[in-house]
Design a protein around this motif. Sequence first.
Motif, mmCIF file in Angstrom:
data_model
loop_
_atom_site.group_PDB
_atom_site.id
_atom_site.type_symbol
_atom_site.label_atom_id
_atom_site.label_comp_id
_atom_site.label_asym_id
_atom_site.label_seq_id
_atom_site.Cartn_x
_atom_site.Cartn_y
_atom_site.Cartn_z
ATOM 1 N N LYS A 180 0.841 -1.196 0.000
ATOM 2 C CA LYS A 180 0.000 0.000 0.000
ATOM 3 C C LYS A 180 0.881 1.253 0.000
ATOM 4 C CE LYS A 180 -3.844 0.129 2.318
ATOM 5 N NZ LYS A 180 -4.856 0.229 3.406
ATOM 6 N N ALA A 181 0.665 2.090 -0.990
ATOM 7 C CA ALA A 181 1.297 3.409 -1.045
ATOM 8 C C ALA A 181 0.183 4.451 -0.992
ATOM 9 C CB ALA A 181 2.128 3.546 -2.312
ATOM 10 N N TYR A 182 0.552 5.728 -1.031
ATOM 11 C CA TYR A 182 -0.458 6.775 -0.912
ATOM 12 C C TYR A 182 -0.178 7.917 -1.876
ATOM 13 C CZ TYR A 182 -2.655 4.713 3.158
ATOM 14 O OH TYR A 182 -3.349 3.864 3.981
ATOM 15 N N LEU A 183 -1.259 8.426 -2.448
ATOM 16 C CA LEU A 183 -1.204 9.612 -3.284
ATOM 17 C C LEU A 183 -1.758 10.770 -2.459
ATOM 18 C CD1 LEU A 183 -0.447 10.484 -6.182
ATOM 19 C CD2 LEU A 183 -2.870 10.278 -6.762
ATOM 20 N N TRP A 184 -0.864 11.639 -2.000
ATOM 21 C CA TRP A 184 -1.255 12.803 -1.215
ATOM 22 C C TRP A 184 -1.642 13.923 -2.179
ATOM 23 C CZ3 TRP A 184 -0.436 13.051 4.320
ATOM 24 C CH2 TRP A 184 0.110 11.883 4.861
ATOM 25 N N ALA A 185 -2.677 14.656 -1.827
ATOM 26 C CA ALA A 185 -3.153 15.749 -2.682
ATOM 27 C C ALA A 185 -3.245 17.032 -1.879
ATOM 28 C CB ALA A 185 -4.520 15.409 -3.271
ATOM 29 N N TYR A 186 -2.801 18.125 -2.492
ATOM 30 C CA TYR A 186 -2.856 19.450 -1.878
ATOM 31 C C TYR A 186 -3.522 20.395 -2.879
ATOM 32 C CZ TYR A 186 0.643 17.238 1.089
ATOM 33 O OH TYR A 186 1.313 16.371 1.920
ATOM 34 N N ARG A 187 -4.515 21.114 -2.409
ATOM 35 C CA ARG A 187 -5.367 21.907 -3.312
ATOM 36 C C ARG A 187 -5.452 23.341 -2.816
ATOM 37 N NH1 ARG A 187 -9.308 24.220 -5.976
ATOM 38 N NH2 ARG A 187 -11.043 23.009 -6.828
ATOM 39 N N SER A 188 -5.433 24.284 -3.749
ATOM 40 C CA SER A 188 -5.598 25.695 -3.399
ATOM 41 C C SER A 188 -7.033 25.965 -2.962
ATOM 42 C CB SER A 188 -5.233 26.574 -4.595
ATOM 43 O OG SER A 188 -6.084 26.274 -5.695
ATOM 44 N N ASN A 189 -7.234 27.104 -2.341
ATOM 45 C CA ASN A 189 -8.544 27.510 -1.840
ATOM 46 C C ASN A 189 -9.268 28.330 -2.897
ATOM 47 O OD1 ASN A 189 -10.754 28.330 -0.308
ATOM 48 N ND2 ASN A 189 -9.601 29.934 0.744
ATOM 49 N N ASP A 190 -10.437 27.866 -3.316
ATOM 50 C CA ASP A 190 -11.182 28.560 -4.367
ATOM 51 C C ASP A 190 -11.662 29.943 -3.937
ATOM 52 O OD1 ASP A 190 -10.805 26.397 -5.980
ATOM 53 O OD2 ASP A 190 -12.817 25.566 -5.723
ATOM 54 N N LEU A 191 -11.763 30.176 -2.630
ATOM 55 C CA LEU A 191 -12.256 31.465 -2.154
ATOM 56 C C LEU A 191 -11.153 32.510 -2.058
ATOM 57 C CD1 LEU A 191 -14.754 30.347 0.638
ATOM 58 C CD2 LEU A 191 -15.221 30.885 -1.756
ATOM 59 N N ASP A 192 -9.904 32.097 -2.261
ATOM 60 C CA ASP A 192 -8.788 33.043 -2.291
ATOM 61 C C ASP A 192 -8.545 33.511 -3.721
ATOM 62 O OD1 ASP A 192 -8.183 33.169 0.377
ATOM 63 O OD2 ASP A 192 -6.747 31.513 0.322
ATOM 64 N N PRO A 193 -8.020 34.718 -3.908
ATOM 65 C CA PRO A 193 -7.666 35.149 -5.266
ATOM 66 C C PRO A 193 -6.492 34.334 -5.794
ATOM 67 C CG PRO A 193 -6.891 36.729 -3.636
ATOM 68 C CD PRO A 193 -7.750 35.745 -2.896
ATOM 69 N N GLY A 194 -6.373 34.267 -7.091
ATOM 70 C CA GLY A 194 -5.277 33.513 -7.686
ATOM 71 C C GLY A 194 -5.770 32.274 -8.409
ATOM 72 N N PRO A 195 -4.858 31.533 -9.013
ATOM 73 C CA PRO A 195 -5.252 30.381 -9.826
ATOM 74 C C PRO A 195 -5.647 29.187 -8.960
ATOM 75 C CG PRO A 195 -2.875 30.488 -9.670
ATOM 76 C CD PRO A 195 -3.392 31.711 -8.962
ATOM 77 N N ARG A 196 -6.351 28.274 -9.573
ATOM 78 C CA ARG A 196 -6.690 27.018 -8.902
ATOM 79 C C ARG A 196 -5.611 25.996 -9.233
ATOM 80 N NH1 ARG A 196 -13.285 26.379 -9.644
ATOM 81 N NH2 ARG A 196 -13.833 28.365 -8.638
ATOM 82 N N ILE A 197 -5.052 25.401 -8.198
ATOM 83 C CA ILE A 197 -3.929 24.472 -8.373
ATOM 84 C C ILE A 197 -4.165 23.240 -7.518
ATOM 85 C CG2 ILE A 197 -1.436 24.141 -8.068
ATOM 86 C CD1 ILE A 197 -1.075 27.140 -8.384
ATOM 87 N N VAL A 198 -3.892 22.068 -8.063
ATOM 88 C CA VAL A 198 -3.859 20.836 -7.289
ATOM 89 C C VAL A 198 -2.511 20.170 -7.551
ATOM 90 C CG1 VAL A 198 -5.016 19.506 -9.130
ATOM 91 C CG2 VAL A 198 -4.991 18.647 -6.780
ATOM 92 N N VAL A 199 -1.845 19.762 -6.493
ATOM 93 C CA VAL A 199 -0.539 19.120 -6.592
ATOM 94 C C VAL A 199 -0.621 17.756 -5.916
ATOM 95 C CG1 VAL A 199 1.899 19.213 -5.938
ATOM 96 C CG2 VAL A 199 0.717 21.292 -6.672
ATOM 97 N N LEU B 180 -8.886 22.262 -13.659
ATOM 98 C CA LEU B 180 -9.425 23.213 -12.684
ATOM 99 C C LEU B 180 -9.520 24.620 -13.270
ATOM 100 C CD1 LEU B 180 -7.621 22.206 -9.346
ATOM 101 C CD2 LEU B 180 -9.995 21.787 -9.994
ATOM 102 N N ASN B 181 -8.631 24.937 -14.207
ATOM 103 C CA ASN B 181 -8.616 26.283 -14.788
ATOM 104 C C ASN B 181 -9.344 26.357 -16.130
ATOM 105 O OD1 ASN B 181 -6.749 28.131 -13.049
ATOM 106 N ND2 ASN B 181 -5.710 26.148 -13.112
ATOM 107 N N GLY B 182 -10.141 25.334 -16.428
ATOM 108 C CA GLY B 182 -10.985 25.365 -17.627
ATOM 109 C C GLY B 182 -10.255 25.131 -18.926
ATOM 110 N N LEU B 183 -9.058 24.544 -18.879
ATOM 111 C CA LEU B 183 -8.290 24.264 -20.087
ATOM 112 C C LEU B 183 -8.542 22.836 -20.557
ATOM 113 C CD1 LEU B 183 -4.842 25.824 -19.049
ATOM 114 C CD2 LEU B 183 -6.746 26.942 -20.237
ATOM 115 N N ASP B 184 -8.375 22.613 -21.860
ATOM 116 C CA ASP B 184 -8.400 21.264 -22.405
ATOM 117 C C ASP B 184 -7.036 20.644 -22.135
ATOM 118 O OD1 ASP B 184 -8.308 18.935 -23.875
ATOM 119 O OD2 ASP B 184 -9.116 19.804 -25.716
ATOM 120 N N PRO B 185 -6.933 19.652 -21.228
ATOM 121 C CA PRO B 185 -5.609 19.144 -20.842
ATOM 122 C C PRO B 185 -4.803 18.621 -22.024
ATOM 123 C CG PRO B 185 -7.292 18.360 -19.325
ATOM 124 C CD PRO B 185 -8.010 19.004 -20.472
ATOM 125 N N ALA B 186 -5.447 17.882 -22.938
ATOM 126 C CA ALA B 186 -4.721 17.313 -24.073
ATOM 127 C C ALA B 186 -4.218 18.413 -25.011
ATOM 128 C CB ALA B 186 -5.609 16.327 -24.827
#
Length: 530
Positions: free
Chosen positions: A275-294, A487-493
């Motif tokens: 068992k391994a783990y994928l940790w996720a960290y996400r920006s706050n949508d209520l703050d100004p700036g871009p939406r980012i998930v890492v 998250l930023n409305g782009l076509d990923p491909a």
Amino acid sequence: MKPLAHLDQLNLDADTKQQVAGIVQTLLDQAQQAQQEIRAQELKIQALTMELAHLRRIRFGKKNESLSSIQPSLFEESVLADIAAVHAEIEQIDTTAKTATNRSTRSRAGRQPLPDHLPRIEHRHEPASCQCGQCGKALVKIGEDVTEQLDVEPARFFVHRHIRPQYACKTCETVTAEPVPPAVIDGGMAAPGLLAWVISNKYLNHLPLYRLEQIAAREQVTLSRSTLAEWVGRTGVALQPLADRLKWHLLQGNTLHADESPVAQQEPGNGKTRKAYLWAYRSNDLDPGPRIVVFDYQTSRSGRHAQNFLQNWQGHLQVDDYGGYKALFSRTASPCIELACWAHARRRFFDLHQANDSPMAFEALQRIGELYAVEAEARQLDCVVARQQLRKQKSLPILDALHDWLMQTRLQTANGGASAKALDYTLKRWPSLVRYAHTGNLPIDNNPVENSIRPIAVGKKNWLFTGSERAGQRAAAIQTLLGTAQLNGLDPAAWLKDILTKLPTWPNSRIDELLPLTPEFIEALKQEKL
């Protein structure tokens, strides 16, 4: 005991009275023990009922411990991609190794000729001047150097035909031709569009490479899994700096979401998984700036991984009740401020209501629903001050009333049951649960990061496990880029195809302009550097 006191009223001798008293005391002890056993059984039944309701709601599919014939090949794909990634990293460090590495890779793979039936799009690369750069006389065309790259559009393969005329100077006996256009994979036959197709299908559509091999075969195009795996490994190395840069931008925010999801990782050699783990960290949508998930791939759920990722970051961190995050809130240097998740608190009462139609749980759900009704109204407001004022007027009174009700209900609830556990979970975390309502920019729950993880969790049914730790880290970096693009409305491909075209010649000082963020934010970054 009262039953024993009545013995004094009976006309019995001392020995008989003592015998009767012993019998009565034994019966009383047995009755008390029976009541304790009944209570324990009730609690056990309640816990099992809760678990059954939870399992019915989740409805996990049937799991088979044996490996199918496809699963070993999935592991092999990861190994091949890892090897290519190592080669690419070596080449980044030692440029003298690039030619030897590419030559050995190509000779080992044995490239197949591109099919003649595919349409050709010709690109002619003429020199900027037809005059000899040394003596100034006119150049004479003596031949052409032709290289071909395979590209793809959805359900349509085609070939880019690069024609570079070669011109010779008879006086200087020199040959002039445009250099080969730079590419993410030097000397490779894959055009940026094909690489984007492979990467997006593997990591966004969760299609294993053997399925992409089959798709190409239906178009009479030979793409071996070993070749596809090499492309994945080298492309992952090329994209890593972009993922690292997104992490830097994420940590500039004052509020983050964090969560983790288990993934299976196969151990080399023995066919077993851990068992391994994928940790996720996400920006706050209520703050100004871009939406980012890492995403951050780690081999365990240890809290030190979150500490290593965040380092000295300070701000509000929204998490569930997992103990691995506690050290971040209690550390003496650069402590984070905990935000609890109302969705997790609500889930406890939801499970309780689903299990036995608990009136108490229903009342809690109704009261929590009022909080979310206020948030639905707050989402329509763009101003932080306006949201804060709305929460002050509506959310805080609801929270005060809810806390009073929880306290009174807890006093009337027996310890140890599911109802007590649901109430205790909410009351224990109350200061962290109400913190959001005193502001206009803090989130009410952790749903944004859970929603970012959910597509990957669904995709696990296709890819089953990661083939190695390196493969998991590569997947995390690519998922970071594709997830942030969505998250930023782009076509990923489409974004990935454009980036793979620009990346080989793009200066590192302008790497921010390649990130999958909104055009407005990219333009703001460019203005900051002027």
